[in-house]
Design an enzyme around this catalytic site. Structure first.
Site, short mmCIF file in Angstrom:
data_model
loop_
_atom_site.label_atom_id
_atom_site.label_comp_id
_atom_site.label_asym_id
_atom_site.label_seq_id
_atom_site.Cartn_x
_atom_site.Cartn_y
_atom_site.Cartn_z
N PHE B 120 -3.12 3.54 14.50
CA PHE B 120 -1.69 3.77 14.61
C PHE B 120 -1.32 4.75 13.49
O PHE B 120 -1.52 4.44 12.31
CB PHE B 120 -1.05 2.41 14.35
N ALA B 121 -0.84 5.94 13.84
CA ALA B 121 -0.57 6.95 12.81
C ALA B 121 0.90 7.29 12.76
O ALA B 121 1.40 8.12 13.51
CB ALA B 121 -1.41 8.19 13.06
N LEU B 122 1.60 6.59 11.85
CA LEU B 122 3.04 6.81 11.70
C LEU B 122 3.32 7.41 10.32
O LEU B 122 3.97 8.46 10.22
CB LEU B 122 3.77 5.47 11.87
N GLY B 128 7.18 6.99 4.70
CA GLY B 128 6.50 5.69 4.68
C GLY B 128 7.39 4.69 5.40
O GLY B 128 7.47 4.69 6.63
N PHE B 153 -2.66 7.61 4.87
CA PHE B 153 -2.99 6.17 4.77
C PHE B 153 -3.21 5.55 6.15
O PHE B 153 -2.67 4.48 6.45
CB PHE B 153 -1.87 5.40 4.05
N ILE B 154 -3.98 6.22 6.99
CA ILE B 154 -4.20 5.70 8.34
C ILE B 154 -5.47 4.83 8.36
O ILE B 154 -6.59 5.33 8.18
CB ILE B 154 -4.30 6.85 9.39
N GLN B 333 -7.87 -15.94 -13.60
CA GLN B 333 -7.60 -16.44 -14.96
C GLN B 333 -8.44 -17.69 -15.25
O GLN B 333 -8.99 -17.83 -16.34
CB GLN B 333 -6.10 -16.75 -15.08
N HIS B 335 -11.23 -18.44 -14.15
CA HIS B 335 -12.65 -18.11 -14.31
C HIS B 335 -12.95 -17.58 -15.72
O HIS B 335 -14.11 -17.37 -16.06
CB HIS B 335 -13.08 -17.03 -13.31
N GLU B 360 2.25 -2.55 5.53
CA GLU B 360 3.11 -3.17 6.55
C GLU B 360 4.49 -3.50 5.97
O GLU B 360 5.09 -4.51 6.33
CB GLU B 360 2.48 -4.44 7.12
#
Lengths: 259, 376
Positions: B120-122, B128, B153-154, B333, B335, B360
């Site tokens: 999907f290329a918007l 954006g 950013f596709i 944290q 860990h 999204e």
């Protein structure tokens, strides 16, 4: 052509992560959401479905003495390829030992009617009696073969059955109906597709029969009428011991062991 | 307790995720390539066509099932969920709603079956969240349109078989002047940029899409001319629920690691999980994850019953993704120094969690959507 019918006896057992014991009765606590289909029974289902898939007309029926609190695992059997599920359920069946369970299963098989092959797991992971399959064959007055890991069927030779025990591998051919208890240490199960799950929930093929439907007598079922009962169940604690040896002591210890 | 069918789906997908995906999650992240065999295994189990109808190769199990699958897979590997979101949400849903029968056969069925990848290329460098600001043009030339522009950013662009490209067909009409086109891989003038060097989700390649005098026949218009913007907006709710479910999965994966680590790590002669301060952190994480899961389930149920879910999807996306980032950060944290090394999965999970509050629609866009809905 006649439909080849395979009945697979299955048992819901607690998953090994959810083993709890009722202190009063000594019996295992079975919480519906923590149950699984006994591993050996899954192997039996898979075996039955593979036989079915190689034939034109065959039917696999899963038979279980069980509470009807939750149907998920039975639907799972259908997603694995089982055509019908027959559940034998009655409050009086609770606590049945191997002898009483066989009485109930025999009544269920009589209700189903004709069959060509009965499969049971070799042993269940909870009760671990390993008795139900062979006693059921005895009660039905049919032959049985234990420790089976492979079955194929063709009209020419009937069932071709392979079993393994100790270091022997044996093959049997038979056209007679029989019961096999199965296991398979090399069993690898395929993951269920979403389609198989969706289809399983559309099937209207779960039948439930109680004691009256099965024409069973009360003195043949349940804990009170069982030939055996569990007096006590406990968890065995293994006390292993382990010693850490320094590099200087290893050679000496190995020497002693070899002697 | 979930309905029986959803419990069985969760159980089987969890087994698949743990046995088939988890062992490769770190390798996928490091090598930045998604294994074809794994994609095909997921497709074989119908994971690409969960929300798509059976007549087009899907299984028609809806968004609640999609949410469960994304959660269970997201708990072991974020990159793997990226393979499922496009066919089940953005691309799949717009073709399902607006495509002709021919287009559904040609594009929808192959993506539902996992035979093709669509994207999907918007978004564009200057457009954006403000989608109306796109600058890519499509100029009519006989029965064809000539497309020019750059998309950015596709997701999955480098390996897509076709791209749904949004372009302006009539600048004077604003939002009503945007049209969507199917552009197939190999079309003259279509190219993709170098994959972005991202922080995480490395099994999914993201790049620019460049259109230089790309000629597309009018039969490749998705829906009608001028419907592009409505189409793009109509898929947003489903897309948001998808990312929200993915975030719940990532958060679950993070807490699983934290529980495992804090139960085994001993300091001051006790498990660190037994320090009250640590246990309170775990309790907060668990509570937030469960709240997120219920928000996702609520939005998914609305979508499955065909109801409007704009506010609910935005709330689920906002809360679940912020939770994923917070939980992943806290799990790291817990860990201590180990969490900062690539030897522990939490380092990857933390990076994967970060993007969820961005794509999204950022958290701030979700806040705008929620506020608009309640201030109507």
């Amino acid at each position: 052509m006649r439909v080849l019918r395979i009945i697979v006896c299955i048992k819901r057992v607690p998953s090994d992560k959810a083993t709890k014991i009722d202190k009063k009765t000594g019996a295992l606590i079975r919480e519906a959401d923590k149950l699984i289909i006994n591993d050996n029974d899954r192997i039996a289902i898979d075996m039955a479905v593979k036989i079915k898939n190689g034939l034109k007309d065959a039917e696999v029926i899963a038979l279980s003495m069980s509470a009807v609190d939750d149907m998920m695992l039975f639907r799972e059997c259908m997603a694995m390829g089982v055509d019908r599920v027959v559940i034998l359920s009655d409050p009086s069946f609770r606590g049945s030992d191997a002898w009483a369970t066989v009485n109930v299963l025999k009544a269920g098989i009589d209700k189903i009617g004709d069959y060509d092959l009965i499969l049971t797991g070799e042993i269940s992971s909870d009760g671990e009696t390993g008795q139900v399959g062979i006693r059921l064959a005895d009660k039905l007055d049919i032959d049985h073969i234990t420790l089976v890991d492979e079955i194929t069927y063709s009209d020419e030779i009937g069932f071709n059955i392979k079993r393994e025990w100790e270091d022997k591998r044996e093959t049997y051919n038979t056209k007679d109906r029989l019961l096999c208890t199965v296991r398979n240490s090399n069993f690898e199960e395929e993951h269920l597709s979403l389609k198989s799950i969706s289809d399983a929930f559309r099937k209207d093929s779960i039948e439930i029969y109680n004691m009256k439907d099965l024409g069973l007598e009360i003195d043949k079922v349940g804990l009170g009428n069982s030939a055996t009962y569990v007096k006590e169940t406990g968890i065995i604690s293994h006390r292993g011991s382990c010693r850490y040896l320094g590099i200087d002591k290893i050679a000496k210890e190995v020497e002693i062991s070899l002697e | 307790m979930e309905k029986e069918i959803y419990r069985l789906i969760r159980k089987s997908v969890r087994a698949f995720a743990q046995e088939e995906i988890a062992p490769f999650a770190s390798k996928i992240d490091q090598e930045k390539v998604y294994p074809k065999e794994l994609f095909q295994k997921m497709a074989k189990n119908n994971y690409m066509g969960i929300t798509l109808p059976e007549v087009y190769g899907g299984v028609g199990l809806g968004f609640q099932t999609l949410a469960i699958v994304l959660e269970e897979i997201g708990a072991v590997c974020g990159s793997s969920t990226m393979q499922l979101t496009s066919p089940n949400t953005l691309v799949g849903q717009v073709i399902l709603r607006f495509g002709t029968e021919d287009q559904k056969e040609k594009y929808l069925r192959p993506i539902a079956l996992g035979e093709k990848v669509g994207t999907f290329a918007l978004s564009e460098p200057n457009a954006g969240s403000d989608a109306v600001a796109i600058e890519t043009t499509a100029v009519k030339d006989g029965d064809d349109y000539i497309l020019n522009g750059r998309k950015t950013f596709i997701t999955s662009a480098p390996n897509a078989d076709f791209i749904v490209v949004f372009a302006i067909t009539d600048k004077t009409k604003g939002a009503r002047g945007v049209t969507a086109f199917f552009v197939e891989k190999g079309t003259l003038g279509l190219s993709t940029g170098m994959p972005e060097n991202k922080m995480g989700m490395n099994g999914s390649q993201t790049s620019d899409v460049i259109l230089e005098d790309v000629r597309v026949h009018k039969s490749r218009i998705l829906g009608k001319e001028g419907e592009g913007f409505i189409m793009a907006m109509s898929g947003l709710d489903a897309g948001r629920v998808g990312v929200a479910a993915q975030a719940v999965g990532i958060a679950q994966g993070a807490i699983n690691e934290a529980i495992n680590f804090t139960k085994n790590r001993r300091q001051f002669n006790q498990r660190i999980a037994d320090f009250q301060g640590v246990s309170f952190m775990l309790a907060d994480m668990e509570t937030k994850i469960n709240a997120s899961r219920l928000l996702v389930r609520n939005a998914a149920e609305l979508l499955d019953s065909g109801k409007r879910a704009t506010k609910e999807a935005a709330m689920a996306k906002y809360y679940a993704t912020e939770t994923a980032f917070k939980v992943a950060s806290d799990a790291l944290q817990l860990h201590g120094g180990y969490g900062y090394t690539k030897d522990y999965p939490i380092e990857r999970i933390f990076r994967e969690s970060r993007v969820t509050t961005i794509y999204e629609g950022t958290s701030q866009i979700q806040q705008i959507v929620i506020a608009k809905e309640i201030l109507k």
